[in-house]
Motif scaffolding. Sequence first.
Motif, short mmCIF file in Angstrom:
data_model
loop_
_atom_site.label_atom_id
_atom_site.label_comp_id
_atom_site.label_asym_id
_atom_site.label_seq_id
_atom_site.Cartn_x
_atom_site.Cartn_y
_atom_site.Cartn_z
N GLN A 34 0.82 -1.21 0.00
CA GLN A 34 0.00 0.00 0.00
C GLN A 34 0.85 1.26 0.00
OE1 GLN A 34 -2.17 -0.89 3.59
NE2 GLN A 34 -3.80 -2.00 2.51
N SER B 245 -2.48 -5.76 -7.69
CA SER B 245 -2.75 -5.66 -9.12
C SER B 245 -2.26 -4.34 -9.72
CB SER B 245 -4.24 -5.83 -9.39
OG SER B 245 -4.67 -7.14 -9.04
N ALA B 246 -1.93 -3.39 -8.87
CA ALA B 246 -1.45 -2.09 -9.35
C ALA B 246 -0.03 -2.18 -9.91
CB ALA B 246 -1.49 -1.06 -8.22
N PHE B 247 0.68 -3.26 -9.59
CA PHE B 247 2.07 -3.39 -9.99
C PHE B 247 2.19 -4.18 -11.29
CE2 PHE B 247 1.92 -2.82 -5.42
CZ PHE B 247 2.82 -1.77 -5.24
N GLN C 44 2.49 2.27 -3.33
CA GLN C 44 1.53 2.90 -4.23
C GLN C 44 1.30 4.37 -3.85
OE1 GLN C 44 -2.00 0.26 -5.22
NE2 GLN C 44 -0.91 -1.12 -3.83
N LEU D 171 6.04 2.07 -8.51
CA LEU D 171 5.35 0.86 -8.97
C LEU D 171 6.32 -0.10 -9.67
CD1 LEU D 171 2.09 2.51 -10.40
CD2 LEU D 171 2.43 1.45 -8.14
N GLY E 219 -3.52 -4.51 -2.66
CA GLY E 219 -3.72 -3.90 -3.97
C GLY E 219 -2.62 -4.23 -4.96
#
Length: 422
Positions: A268, A298-300, A271, A276, A296
Amino acid sequence: MSTNRRKMRVASVVAGIGIVAVLAAGCSRGGGTPNSTEDGAAEASPGITDTSITLGITTPLSGPTAGPGTCTVAGITAYFGAKNADGGVEFGDGKTRTVEIEALDDEYDPQKAKANYDQLKSSVFAMTAGLGTPTNRAWREAAIADEVPQALIMSGDPIFSDQQESPWSLGFVPIYQNEGQAFGELLASSGEDHTVAILSQNDDYGEGYVEGFKTGIEGADNIEIVKELTYEATDTSVDAQLTELAGSGADVFFNAMSITPLVISSLQKTQELGWLPSWFLPSNTSSPSAILEPGGASAFPGVYTVAFAQSAAAPTFADSEDGAAFLDGLKEYADYSDVPAFPHCVWSYQVGATLEQVFAKMTEPTRDDFMEQLRSISGYTAPLMLEGSTVDTTEDGLPAVSTVQVQKYNGKGYAPAESWDE
């Protein structure tokens, strides 16, 4: 699975099996070193009778590592619960015994782990399956002095698989160096230039991962480590380290971290910082549902880990015979009704299956014979292993499992990563 529900289940598992184990231990005979009885047979070690054998576990059942710690009890309890229901396990001496488990909570605290060992050592036949490098190290020397097996524990520290250093110990999971090296080799094979930032736990756990990673990229001129920091296992935040690492601009983050809440908060925080990179996470802190989703991930562009066992969360897992038996056993014998989020449940189930192989070769009810047979298993494919992975306890310096497969997170679970793909 909520924290409160998990703790309730852990309490019921430990309380139930503890009572049975105490009763079984009360029937134990003999001492740590086998002697001959009047009829020439070896005298039984503590924790084993003609009808039962008791195994001890010290592992975190509360605190920040309770999720994986609870699994180290649940999986092996499920395995032997089913075996006991079918009449028990047949040993090499011709006797059939039930296998009882006595588990104590160490909260991932080395001092508590040592106290737990001291409490259990005289009533159990062997210690097994417990999670943690510092916690298992805390009583390793005592186990050597007492000649109590420390068998198939959940630590990738090579010291437990070195027969000269640890004659009464053997690790189950791949050593940390193997995991780090596998990822390093995959990254180096990409042929692309990468900069790497490293955050590692300031102990043998973190050092092992970093050592393996550096071995994996040795000689690769396309990989540059631009920043390397550590944290303490007792830390509640690593925000300062992450802020400094983010300033490096590295496109790959090698995060050798064992504390579940810290991994989530790290995902977290990076982000929030707008950093990233692609990530590498150790096998024991890479759960899709318990870590990656709340973090979270999937942001990477990519989150990688390694594995040797099937994931209970995989869509087809419950459809297989072994998968269904595993999940049914967790519910019926370990009071664990949810699909486990951590791989340790599967790992300790495999520990149970491996121990059954050892028991089948034991011709004497002694800890000495147990250790001899423990180091004689070769080419055994335990239930729920990935293709290509086997149990081999015959090579000095290596744990029971030493083969790993690099995997990449796909938003729901993991898929094999045969090449680097951001």
